[in-house]
Design a protein around this motif. Structure first.
Motif, PDB file in Angstrom:
ATOM      1  N   ALA A   1       0.894  -1.097   0.014  1.00 26.34           N
ATOM      2  CA  ALA A   1       0.052   0.078  -0.040  1.00 26.34           C
ATOM      3  C   ALA A   1       0.951   1.270  -0.019  1.00 26.34           C
ATOM      4  CB  ALA A   1      -0.890  -0.140   1.182  1.00 26.34           C
ATOM      5  N   PRO A   2       0.436   2.461  -0.586  1.00 23.91           N
ATOM      6  CA  PRO A   2       1.078   3.792  -0.565  1.00 23.91           C
ATOM      7  C   PRO A   2       1.650   3.986   0.885  1.00 23.91           C
ATOM      8  CG  PRO A   2      -0.477   3.857  -2.165  1.00 23.91           C
ATOM      9  CD  PRO A   2      -0.735   2.634  -1.365  1.00 23.91           C
ATOM     10  N   TYR A   3       0.857   3.553   1.931  1.00 31.30           N
ATOM     11  CA  TYR A   3       1.324   3.913   3.385  1.00 31.30           C
ATOM     12  C   TYR A   3       2.566   3.315   3.569  1.00 31.30           C
ATOM     13  CZ  TYR A   3       0.982   4.102   8.577  1.00 31.30           C
ATOM     14  OH  TYR A   3       1.070   4.418   9.777  1.00 31.30           O
ATOM     15  N   HIS A   4       2.981   2.140   2.848  1.00 31.59           N
ATOM     16  CA  HIS A   4       4.096   1.406   3.250  1.00 31.59           C
ATOM     17  C   HIS A   4       5.405   2.319   2.941  1.00 31.59           C
ATOM     18  CE1 HIS A   4       7.109  -1.721   3.328  1.00 31.59           C
ATOM     19  NE2 HIS A   4       7.571  -1.665   2.127  1.00 31.59           N
ATOM     20  N   PHE A   5       5.209   3.232   2.236  1.00 29.44           N
ATOM     21  CA  PHE A   5       6.547   4.179   2.135  1.00 29.44           C
ATOM     22  C   PHE A   5       6.275   5.668   1.981  1.00 29.44           C
ATOM     23  CE2 PHE A   5       5.006   2.517  -1.785  1.00 29.44           C
ATOM     24  CZ  PHE A   5       4.419   3.596  -2.473  1.00 29.44           C
ATOM     25  N   SER A   6       4.903   6.060   2.608  1.00 27.35           N
ATOM     26  CA  SER A   6       4.761   7.552   2.662  1.00 27.35           C
ATOM     27  C   SER A   6       3.567   7.364   3.800  1.00 27.35           C
ATOM     28  CB  SER A   6       4.052   7.916   1.305  1.00 27.35           C
ATOM     29  OG  SER A   6       3.477   9.184   1.586  1.00 27.35           O
ATOM     30  N   GLU A   7       3.780   8.270   4.867  1.00 27.59           N
ATOM     31  CA  GLU A   7       2.882   8.661   5.778  1.00 27.59           C
ATOM     32  C   GLU A   7       1.573   9.073   5.290  1.00 27.59           C
ATOM     33  OE1 GLU A   7       3.070   7.723   8.988  1.00 27.59           O
ATOM     34  OE2 GLU A   7       5.060   7.213   8.810  1.00 27.59           O
TER      35      GLU A   7
ATOM     36  N   GLU B   1      -8.832   0.073  -3.684  1.00 28.38           N
ATOM     37  CA  GLU B   1     -10.115  -0.223  -4.567  1.00 28.38           C
ATOM     38  C   GLU B   1      -9.823  -1.702  -5.081  1.00 28.38           C
ATOM     39  OE1 GLU B   1     -12.907   1.074  -4.879  1.00 28.38           O
ATOM     40  OE2 GLU B   1     -12.373   2.951  -4.012  1.00 28.38           O
ATOM     41  N   PRO B   2     -10.797  -2.738  -4.856  1.00 25.16           N
ATOM     42  CA  PRO B   2     -10.393  -3.875  -5.245  1.00 25.16           C
ATOM     43  C   PRO B   2     -10.442  -4.113  -6.485  1.00 25.16           C
ATOM     44  CG  PRO B   2     -12.323  -3.962  -3.694  1.00 25.16           C
ATOM     45  CD  PRO B   2     -11.834  -2.313  -4.022  1.00 25.16           C
TER      46      PRO B   2
ATOM     47  N   LEU C   1      -6.046 -10.207  -4.887  1.00 22.77           N
ATOM     48  CA  LEU C   1      -6.800  -9.183  -4.043  1.00 22.77           C
ATOM     49  C   LEU C   1      -5.880  -9.203  -2.402  1.00 22.77           C
ATOM     50  CD1 LEU C   1     -10.431 -10.237  -4.722  1.00 22.77           C
ATOM     51  CD2 LEU C   1      -9.278  -8.077  -4.806  1.00 22.77           C
ATOM     52  N   PRO C   2      -5.722  -8.078  -1.823  1.00 21.29           N
ATOM     53  CA  PRO C   2      -5.072  -8.087  -0.553  1.00 21.29           C
ATOM     54  C   PRO C   2      -6.321  -8.309   0.401  1.00 21.29           C
ATOM     55  CG  PRO C   2      -5.472  -6.018  -1.311  1.00 21.29           C
ATOM     56  CD  PRO C   2      -5.832  -6.912  -2.633  1.00 21.29           C
ATOM     57  N   LEU C   3      -5.817  -8.773   1.458  1.00 22.78           N
ATOM     58  CA  LEU C   3      -6.685  -8.932   2.653  1.00 22.78           C
ATOM     59  C   LEU C   3      -7.187  -7.347   3.011  1.00 22.78           C
ATOM     60  CD1 LEU C   3      -4.884 -11.398   4.913  1.00 22.78           C
ATOM     61  CD2 LEU C   3      -6.902 -11.775   3.376  1.00 22.78           C
ATOM     62  N   LYS C   4      -8.403  -7.231   3.633  1.00 25.19           N
ATOM     63  CA  LYS C   4      -8.803  -6.019   3.929  1.00 25.19           C
ATOM     64  C   LYS C   4      -8.370  -5.723   5.379  1.00 25.19           C
ATOM     65  CE  LYS C   4     -13.035  -3.076   3.475  1.00 25.19           C
ATOM     66  NZ  LYS C   4     -14.319  -3.064   3.291  1.00 25.19           N
ATOM     67  N   LEU C   5      -7.188  -5.400   5.643  1.00 27.39           N
ATOM     68  CA  LEU C   5      -6.440  -5.157   6.690  1.00 27.39           C
ATOM     69  C   LEU C   5      -6.543  -3.641   7.101  1.00 27.39           C
ATOM     70  CD1 LEU C   5      -3.472  -7.436   6.325  1.00 27.39           C
ATOM     71  CD2 LEU C   5      -5.467  -7.910   7.666  1.00 27.39           C
ATOM     72  N   GLU C   6      -7.456  -3.161   8.208  1.00 27.18           N
ATOM     73  CA  GLU C   6      -7.430  -1.960   8.415  1.00 27.18           C
ATOM     74  C   GLU C   6      -6.269  -1.340   8.954  1.00 27.18           C
ATOM     75  OE1 GLU C   6     -10.314   1.134  11.001  1.00 27.18           O
ATOM     76  OE2 GLU C   6     -10.602  -0.886  11.158  1.00 27.18           O
ATOM     77  N   GLY C   7      -5.676  -0.181   8.323  1.00 25.09           N
ATOM     78  CA  GLY C   7      -4.527   0.532   8.936  1.00 25.09           C
ATOM     79  C   GLY C   7      -3.431   0.192   8.293  1.00 25.09           C
ATOM     80  N   ALA C   8      -3.399  -1.174   7.550  1.00 26.48           N
ATOM     81  CA  ALA C   8      -2.089  -1.870   7.126  1.00 26.48           C
ATOM     82  C   ALA C   8      -1.349  -1.229   5.980  1.00 26.48           C
ATOM     83  CB  ALA C   8      -2.228  -3.164   6.729  1.00 26.48           C
TER      84      ALA C   8
END
Length: 207
Positions: A54-60, A69-70, A187-194
């Motif tokens: 996810a973009p959050y992996h490398f950007s806050e 989006e699935p 499809l990724p798991l729907k992991l909140e905040g991940a």
């Protein structure tokens, strides 16, 4: 035509990014203990095996897994077989007609021993991102642990792909997927905040 499983098996002892959480699975309840069922417990990194960044992996400020989006991860895809390169960028990709390709999977064959984390592997140069975006690509998958070199801290390819609106799928097992057009489900798991998620990725050849 049967579906081809392009996921790496999540198992104890599997190679993970150096220093990352090892994968483990254990039965917390056995059928004998519970009287009715086996119930397991898994511990793993969000980047275990075949996975989405996810973009959050490398950007806050980036989107987290549950916000993706699935439909990004389901639909027509193309596999390119590009072995023998230390890195792949706009020059190598420009030799192929990718017009209208929304999901591109690059088979580099540079991860030679899947039971051992590689010391080095073919990566993506940042100049590939604008070219892919121009062609319409919205998901880029690769058969190695990262689109960037193992020692990179700046992650230029990750950031370039994100700025171009392209999502990232890593550690895909394309050893049984020839170059061509396919249907993809990853499809990724729907992991909140991940920041990422393992996927069960499969391909089916189209006519």
């Amino acid at each position: 035509m049967k579906w081809i499983d392009i996921s790496r098996t999540l198992r104890g002892g599997m190679p993970v990014w150096p220093g990352d959480t090892p994968f483990s699975f254990n039965l917390e309840w056995t059928k004998e203990q519970s009287g009715s069922v086996n119930v397991g417990k898994v511990v793993f990194s969000t980047h275990a095996g075949t996975h989405v960044d996810a973009p959050y992996h490398f950007s806050e400020a980036g989107k987290k897994v549950h916000e993706l989006e699935p439909d990004i991860f389901v639909g027509k895809a193309r596999v390119l077989h590009l072995p023998g390169y230390e890195s792949i960028g706009a020059e190598e990709l420009a030799a192929h007609d990718l017009t209208g390709v929304e999901r591109l999977l690059i088979r580099t064959d540079s991860w030679e021993d899947p039971d051992r984390f590689p010391d080095s592997f073919c990566c993506l140069r940042p100049d590939a991102a604008p070219l892919l975006a121009e062609k319409g690509v919205k998901l880029l998958g690769i058969d190695v642990p990262s689109v960037d070199p193992i020692d990179s801290k700046e992650l230029p390819a990750h950031h370039a792909l994100c700025l171009s609106g392209i999502h990232i799928l890593e550690s895909v097992d394309l050893s049984r997927a020839d170059a061509g057009d396919y249907e993809l489900i990853a499809l990724p798991l729907k992991l909140e905040g991940a920041d990422g998620s393992p996927v069960r990725a499969i391909l089916k050849k189209t006519a």
